[in-house]
Design an enzyme around this catalytic site. Structure first.
Site, mmCIF file in Angstrom:
data_model
loop_
_atom_site.group_PDB
_atom_site.id
_atom_site.type_symbol
_atom_site.label_atom_id
_atom_site.label_comp_id
_atom_site.label_asym_id
_atom_site.label_seq_id
_atom_site.Cartn_x
_atom_site.Cartn_y
_atom_site.Cartn_z
ATOM 1 N N GLU A 342 10.498 27.798 0.202
ATOM 2 C CA GLU A 342 11.455 26.770 -0.230
ATOM 3 C C GLU A 342 12.099 27.108 -1.582
ATOM 4 O OE1 GLU A 342 8.682 23.593 0.103
ATOM 5 O OE2 GLU A 342 9.170 23.197 2.208
ATOM 6 N N ASP A 366 1.209 23.606 -0.319
ATOM 7 C CA ASP A 366 1.339 22.216 -0.743
ATOM 8 C C ASP A 366 -0.010 21.739 -1.253
ATOM 9 O OD1 ASP A 366 3.964 21.941 0.028
ATOM 10 O OD2 ASP A 366 3.556 20.703 1.789
ATOM 11 N N HIS A 533 3.630 21.541 -5.076
ATOM 12 C CA HIS A 533 3.127 22.866 -4.725
ATOM 13 C C HIS A 533 2.139 23.381 -5.763
ATOM 14 C CE1 HIS A 533 7.126 23.630 -2.406
ATOM 15 N NE2 HIS A 533 6.217 23.094 -1.615
#
Length: 595
Positions: A342, A366, A533
């Site tokens: 991401e 995550d 994260h």
């Protein structure tokens, strides 16, 4: 060993043997002892530290001992030509402080003053550190706990620990300088970490930010700008080594047929090759007539946006990210790449920090869920035991974590580990692949399809989770949590894992608890984590990260490292008696390393 992927040579560590400049008996009597200290430090570092390609870290020793300014200047000139980015000054005696110190504002500096009674090495250490403080050039002070004999050429254990910690962190600083962070795409679903700040990379890390549109991947696929022979080899390797799982993820109307699944495999394998080429270049492309594309971006780290514009239409980036982040692929065992999911550049930065400190692959995840013992028992009817008895954190992301994170490698005692690539056997690489199932992507998340890795990390690995956050008005701040991966009852795992994304890799993590309010329980760690994260590295490396952060002038807001292991520049103690507050004040005073 593999060659350097990046432009230029690896940076070196310069050893500066300083000496009492008074001739006529004093200096002459100290020449051998002083130079032997320098040689001992160089040997210690080269025997214990390696560059990311596996070759020993190189040290450069000044041509002579340094007693006066001309010798300091000659040393500086030699170091400039040799590519020195880190300096360690050593001495057993009194020297002329400001005349013999390293005055380069961009080299990271340490001084080891020998603890002996014959000559005042400690006096010089204190004097030169005062000079560094007065001139605004922070230096790390190293002073052995016990008095040594002047004839003792050994390096005490406590001095060894500090020298190596300083050298590891200093080499990370020097290695990042001049490299690139490559954004493939831009901001992912509003994630703050993917709002890439060039000011941060330039001022704090000495890096440049490169950015390209994700369409460049499609252009290279469409126009055949990739090594066709390598692609055929990689595809065959993937078919032989990457187990495809049954699609238990998607509704029947979203399940792709065999032709669609095969097309996805072809796409994601090409994508992995192209993303690597974008990062570090590929001379094969020049032979094919694509000289510009062959250059790459000299990227020591990168990020791929993916969601949503890409993944709503094309297969996701999970295979490319997972394989590149791993220490092996169709070329065999090799150094991992640092590729952030991401395009979370802040998490990618911490992956890079920890990688340069350890030379091991990094888990991107995550920080998904805190499971209390009570909640686990309510949901599963079973109790957590052992290290997980007080609760645990579920680390899980969309199938892009390094496959090394499965824990299928072993240390010398047979415990699960993640190792530098040169220590990984082909059998261990195969075990990591065998422990991973490639699940068809969840097409409610990833409409274009693709494959996501799924594995369960073995328990018992010491690890360090870290995160970098940017705070307006404050700047970058680091968080660190040392702990362990844990094994839990398989029945508990299945129930908890099935409640979330069943096709992604899971790591159960328990931080080490302390009396600090951030670490009083597992819930507090999760509750005080600054973003969605975390970057997870094998080993308890929090002390090394703290040292690195101080070199870069990034304060640490939260950690569970023993206070005795915190090693920062000596001048930090002048900013107050509370270590955390002093860290903030010192970083604010000195500002970014490259500003």
């Amino acid at each position: 060993m593999k060659k350097n992927r990046f432009q230029g040579e690896w940076p070196k560590i310069g050893i500066r043997p300083t000496i009492d400049g008074r001739m006529g008996g004093v200096r002459e009597s100290l020449e051998v002892q002083t130079m032997n200290m320098a040689k001992s430090v160089a040997t210690l570092i080269s025997d214990n530290l390696k560059y990311p390609d596996g070759t020993p870290v190189q040290c450069v020793i000044a041509d002579s001992t340094i007693g006066r300014v001309p010798e300091s200047a000659a040393c500086a000139e030699k170091f400039r030509k040799e590519g020195v980015g880190v300096t360690i000054t050593v001495t057993p005696c009194w020297c002329y402080g400001s005349e013999t110190m390293d005055m380069d504002p961009h080299t990271v500096k340490a001084v080891w003053g020998f603890n002996g009674t014959e000559r005042p090495g400690a006096v010089y250490l204190a004097a030169v550190l005062a000079g560094h403080a007065q001139k605004g050039l922070p230096a790390f002070g190293i002073y052995g706990h016990d008095v040594q004999e002047s004839s003792d050429t050994s390096i005490p254990k406590d001095v060894t620990e500090k020298l190596l910690r300083f050298a590891r962190a200093g080499m990370a600083v020097a290695t990042m300088k001049g490299k690139s962070y490559l954004s493939i795409g831009a901001v992912c679903m509003g994630i703050a970490g993917s709002i890439v700040s060039p000011d941060f990379f330039e001022d704090y890390l000495g890096m440049r930010c490169e950015g390209i549109d994700e369409v460049e991947i499609i252009r290279r696929m469409t126009e055949g700008i990739y090594d066709k022979e390598e692609y055929e080899k990689a595809l065959a390797w993937a078919k032989a080594n990457c187990k495809e799982g049954e699609d238990i993820i998607n509704r029947k109307d979203l399940i792709k047929d065999r032709a669609g699944k095969d097309a996805d495999w072809e796409f994601v394998v090409k994508m992995a090759i192209i993303v690597r080429d974008l990062m570090v270049g590929n001379p094969k492309l020049k032979e094919m007539g694509f000289g510009e594309e062959a250059l790459g971006h000299n990227a020591i780290a990168a990020g791929f946006q993916g969601q949503r514009q890409w993944t709503d239409f094309y297969p996701n980036g999970d295979f490319a990210e997972a394989i590149l982040n791993s220490s092996f692929d169709w070329t065999g065992v090799r150094a991992p790449y640092m590729l952030a999911t991401e395009n979370d550049a802040l998490n990618g930065t911490v992956m890079l920090f920890s990688y340069l400190l350890t030379n091991t692959a990094q888990i991107f995840a995550d920080v998904r869920t805190y499971w209390s013992p009570e909640a686990v028992e309510r949901v599963t009817g079973k109790k957590l035991e052992g290290v997980a008895a007080n609760g645990m954190i579920h680390l899980i992301n969309s199938g892009a974590a390094t496959l090394d994170g499965s824990g299928q490698q072993s240390d010398k005692n047979g415990n699960p580990a993640m190792k530098a690539f040169w220590d990984i056997s082909e059998a261990e690489a195969k075990a990591c692949l065998d422990a991973t199932t490639w699940m068809p992507a969840n097409r409610e998340y990833f409409r274009g399809g693709g494959y996501s890795s799924k594995f369960l990390t073995k328990g018992g690995m010491p690890c360090t989770m870290a995160r970098l956050n940017l705070i307006k008005g404050l700047g970058p701040v680091l968080q660190i949590a040392e702990g362990w991966t844990v094994d839990i009852d398989p029945a508990i795992h299945k129930i908890l894992d099935d409640r979330t994304d069943k096709g992604w890799p899971t790591t159960w993590f328990v931080p080490r608890l302390t009396e600090d309010s951030n670490f009083k329980d597992v819930y507090s760690v999760m509750n005080n984590w600054g973003a969605n994260h975390g970057a997870i590295s094998y080993g308890h490396i929090g002390a090394d990260i703290i040292t690195l952060a101080s070199m870069l002038r990034i304060p640490v807001s939260m950690h569970n490292v023993d206070k005795e292991d915190v090693f920062r520049p000596a001048v930090w103690s002048a900013f107050g008696m509370d270590k955390e507050g002093a860290d903030y004040r010192a970083c604010n005073t000195y500002g970014p390393l490259y500003k």
